[in-house]
Scaffold this motif. Structure first.
Motif, PDB file in Angstrom:
ATOM      1  N   ARG A   7      12.505   1.541  -2.789  1.00  0.00           N
ATOM      2  CA  ARG A   7      11.807   0.328  -2.263  1.00  0.00           C
ATOM      3  C   ARG A   7      12.759  -0.919  -2.492  1.00  0.00           C
ATOM      4  NH1 ARG A   7       9.642   4.031  -0.396  1.00  0.00           N
ATOM      5  NH2 ARG A   7       7.395   4.486   0.218  1.00  0.00           N
ATOM      6  N   ARG A   8      12.729  -1.745  -1.683  1.00  0.00           N
ATOM      7  CA  ARG A   8      13.181  -3.001  -1.833  1.00  0.00           C
ATOM      8  C   ARG A   8      12.038  -4.095  -1.380  1.00  0.00           C
ATOM      9  NH1 ARG A   8      18.013  -5.942   1.505  1.00  0.00           N
ATOM     10  NH2 ARG A   8      16.242  -6.188   2.761  1.00  0.00           N
ATOM     11  N   GLU A  47       0.937   4.348  -2.718  1.00  0.00           N
ATOM     12  CA  GLU A  47       0.895   5.759  -1.924  1.00  0.00           C
ATOM     13  C   GLU A  47       2.037   6.452  -2.485  1.00  0.00           C
ATOM     14  OE1 GLU A  47      -0.705   8.881   0.420  1.00  0.00           O
ATOM     15  OE2 GLU A  47      -1.719   6.896  -0.480  1.00  0.00           O
ATOM     16  N   ALA A  48       3.137   5.899  -2.548  1.00  0.00           N
ATOM     17  CA  ALA A  48       4.321   6.780  -3.294  1.00  0.00           C
ATOM     18  C   ALA A  48       4.307   7.237  -4.596  1.00  0.00           C
ATOM     19  CB  ALA A  48       5.604   5.696  -3.146  1.00  0.00           C
ATOM     20  N   TYR A  49       3.577   6.454  -5.420  1.00  0.00           N
ATOM     21  CA  TYR A  49       3.274   6.841  -6.822  1.00  0.00           C
ATOM     22  C   TYR A  49       2.462   8.148  -6.598  1.00  0.00           C
ATOM     23  CZ  TYR A  49       5.208   2.824  -8.750  1.00  0.00           C
ATOM     24  OH  TYR A  49       6.016   1.896  -9.423  1.00  0.00           O
ATOM     25  N   ARG A  50       1.332   8.080  -5.613  1.00  0.00           N
ATOM     26  CA  ARG A  50       0.440   8.999  -5.570  1.00  0.00           C
ATOM     27  C   ARG A  50       1.170  10.287  -5.238  1.00  0.00           C
ATOM     28  NH1 ARG A  50      -1.657  12.080  -2.182  1.00  0.00           N
ATOM     29  NH2 ARG A  50      -1.105  11.051  -0.237  1.00  0.00           N
ATOM     30  N   LYS A  51       2.063  10.282  -3.944  1.00  0.00           N
ATOM     31  CA  LYS A  51       2.763  11.214  -3.426  1.00  0.00           C
ATOM     32  C   LYS A  51       3.798  11.825  -4.284  1.00  0.00           C
ATOM     33  CE  LYS A  51       2.508  10.112   1.385  1.00  0.00           C
ATOM     34  NZ  LYS A  51       2.986   9.758   2.635  1.00  0.00           N
ATOM     35  N   LEU A  52       4.297  11.069  -5.344  1.00  0.00           N
ATOM     36  CA  LEU A  52       5.071  11.967  -6.319  1.00  0.00           C
ATOM     37  C   LEU A  52       4.393  12.842  -7.102  1.00  0.00           C
ATOM     38  CD1 LEU A  52       7.405   8.685  -7.790  1.00  0.00           C
ATOM     39  CD2 LEU A  52       8.107  10.901  -6.577  1.00  0.00           C
ATOM     40  N   ALA A  53       3.183  12.357  -7.548  1.00  0.00           N
ATOM     41  CA  ALA A  53       2.514  12.943  -8.557  1.00  0.00           C
ATOM     42  C   ALA A  53       1.961  14.483  -7.723  1.00  0.00           C
ATOM     43  CB  ALA A  53       1.355  12.363  -9.192  1.00  0.00           C
ATOM     44  N   SER A  54       1.454  14.337  -6.690  1.00  0.00           N
ATOM     45  CA  SER A  54       1.044  15.430  -5.847  1.00  0.00           C
ATOM     46  C   SER A  54       2.161  16.389  -5.397  1.00  0.00           C
ATOM     47  CB  SER A  54       0.377  15.075  -4.519  1.00  0.00           C
ATOM     48  OG  SER A  54       1.185  14.556  -3.699  1.00  0.00           O
ATOM     49  N   PRO A  78       1.120  -1.280  -0.037  1.00  0.00           N
ATOM     50  CA  PRO A  78       0.094  -0.086  -0.066  1.00  0.00           C
ATOM     51  C   PRO A  78       0.865   1.326   0.026  1.00  0.00           C
ATOM     52  CG  PRO A  78      -0.777  -1.378   1.517  1.00  0.00           C
ATOM     53  CD  PRO A  78       0.512  -2.061   0.962  1.00  0.00           C
ATOM     54  N   THR A  79       1.740   1.150   0.540  1.00  0.00           N
ATOM     55  CA  THR A  79       2.909   2.396   0.620  1.00  0.00           C
ATOM     56  C   THR A  79       3.430   2.553  -0.720  1.00  0.00           C
ATOM     57  OG1 THR A  79       3.402   1.768   3.059  1.00  0.00           O
ATOM     58  CG2 THR A  79       4.929   3.383   1.838  1.00  0.00           C
ATOM     59  N   LEU A  80       3.801   1.530  -1.355  1.00  0.00           N
ATOM     60  CA  LEU A  80       4.120   1.505  -2.777  1.00  0.00           C
ATOM     61  C   LEU A  80       3.191   2.489  -3.689  1.00  0.00           C
ATOM     62  CD1 LEU A  80       6.638   0.898  -4.671  1.00  0.00           C
ATOM     63  CD2 LEU A  80       5.314  -1.077  -5.268  1.00  0.00           C
ATOM     64  N   ALA A 139      13.074   2.022  -7.703  1.00  0.00           N
ATOM     65  CA  ALA A 139      13.309   3.675  -7.380  1.00  0.00           C
ATOM     66  C   ALA A 139      12.432   4.397  -8.438  1.00  0.00           C
ATOM     67  CB  ALA A 139      14.877   4.095  -7.675  1.00  0.00           C
ATOM     68  N   GLY A 140      11.998   5.426  -7.860  1.00  0.00           N
ATOM     69  CA  GLY A 140      10.904   6.223  -8.870  1.00  0.00           C
ATOM     70  C   GLY A 140      11.026   7.605  -8.393  1.00  0.00           C
ATOM     71  N   PHE A 141      10.766   8.463  -9.749  1.00  0.00           N
ATOM     72  CA  PHE A 141      10.931   9.935  -9.720  1.00  0.00           C
ATOM     73  C   PHE A 141       9.914  10.452 -10.864  1.00  0.00           C
ATOM     74  CE2 PHE A 141      14.317   8.577 -12.160  1.00  0.00           C
ATOM     75  CZ  PHE A 141      14.455   9.444 -13.543  1.00  0.00           C
ATOM     76  N   LEU A 142       9.739  11.700 -10.845  1.00  0.00           N
ATOM     77  CA  LEU A 142       8.912  12.412 -11.811  1.00  0.00           C
ATOM     78  C   LEU A 142       9.936  12.958 -12.860  1.00  0.00           C
ATOM     79  CD1 LEU A 142       6.005  14.097  -9.759  1.00  0.00           C
ATOM     80  CD2 LEU A 142       6.057  12.261 -11.114  1.00  0.00           C
ATOM     81  N   LEU A 143       8.982  12.993 -14.327  1.00  0.00           N
ATOM     82  CA  LEU A 143       9.729  14.064 -15.144  1.00  0.00           C
ATOM     83  C   LEU A 143       8.455  15.261 -15.456  1.00  0.00           C
ATOM     84  CD1 LEU A 143      10.249  11.569 -18.170  1.00  0.00           C
ATOM     85  CD2 LEU A 143      11.867  12.493 -16.606  1.00  0.00           C
ATOM     86  N   HIS A 144       9.474  16.333 -15.652  1.00  0.00           N
ATOM     87  CA  HIS A 144       8.433  17.572 -15.707  1.00  0.00           C
ATOM     88  C   HIS A 144       8.549  18.198 -17.078  1.00  0.00           C
ATOM     89  CE1 HIS A 144       9.520  17.080 -11.342  1.00  0.00           C
ATOM     90  NE2 HIS A 144       8.253  17.560 -11.028  1.00  0.00           N
TER      91      HIS A 144
END
Length: 169
Positions: free
Chosen positions: A123-124, A108-115, A104-106, A140-145
């Motif tokens: 994450r491992r 949520e992490a996608y949602r928090k990136l977008a926001s 669930p945190t994973l 590992a995740g990050f956003l493109l702008h």
């Protein structure tokens, strides 16, 4: 006097036209050089992206994969055709039973990136293939702008760290 002035004006006009032509040629050459450099840069990026041992997927903000490399498809146990247009959270839980202690945190992490609440995440986790083979994954995740700074896509890198995990154990 009139002939002299007319000759001078004609010479000045010719000189101006030649200078304009030189400027036009220089701008055209600069444009061609820039386009060539951009093409070379894009070709390098495409090669690094496709040949990387690290799995890379780019998705829209809803998590639908728009492009991925072969390593990403291999790590999640799919073909490239199956990965593109799939959603990232489902890739972690459909072909594999994802044993992410924080699934669930994973999501949520996608949602928090977008926001904008997060700039990146790491994450491992453990993936169990349908055949029962277990692999450990570092994600590992990050956003493109876009140029205005508005988020447009998620980038997810995935590395199979099974050998490292087993050595540590």
């Amino acid at each position: 006097m009139r002939t002299l002035a007319g000759g001078y004006a004609e010479a000045l006009r010719q000189r101006t036209l030649e200078e304009q032509d030189q400027v036009t040629q220089a701008l055209l050459q600069a444009k061609l050089n820039t386009e060539r450099e951009l093409w070379i840069s894009e070709a390098r990026f495409r090669q690094v992206f496709s040949e990387s041992a690290v799995g890379i997927a780019i998705s829209d903000l809803e998590g639908t994969v728009v492009t991925a490399n072969r390593a990403f498809a291999r790590i999640v146990g799919r073909t490239l055709d199956e990965v593109v247009d799939a959603t990232l959270p489902k890739l972690w839980s459909s072909a594999h039973e994802a044993d992410w202690a924080d699934q669930p945190t994973l999501v949520e992490a996608y949602r928090k990136l977008a926001s904008g609440e997060l700039t990146h995440f790491r994450r491992r986790g453990q993936l169990t293939a349908v055949g029962g083979e277990i692999s450990w994954i570092f994600l590992a995740g990050f956003l493109l702008h876009n140029p205005e700074g508005v988020p447009t896509h998620h980038v997810v890198t995935t590395e199979d760290i099974t050998d490292l995990y087993l050595l540590q154990q």
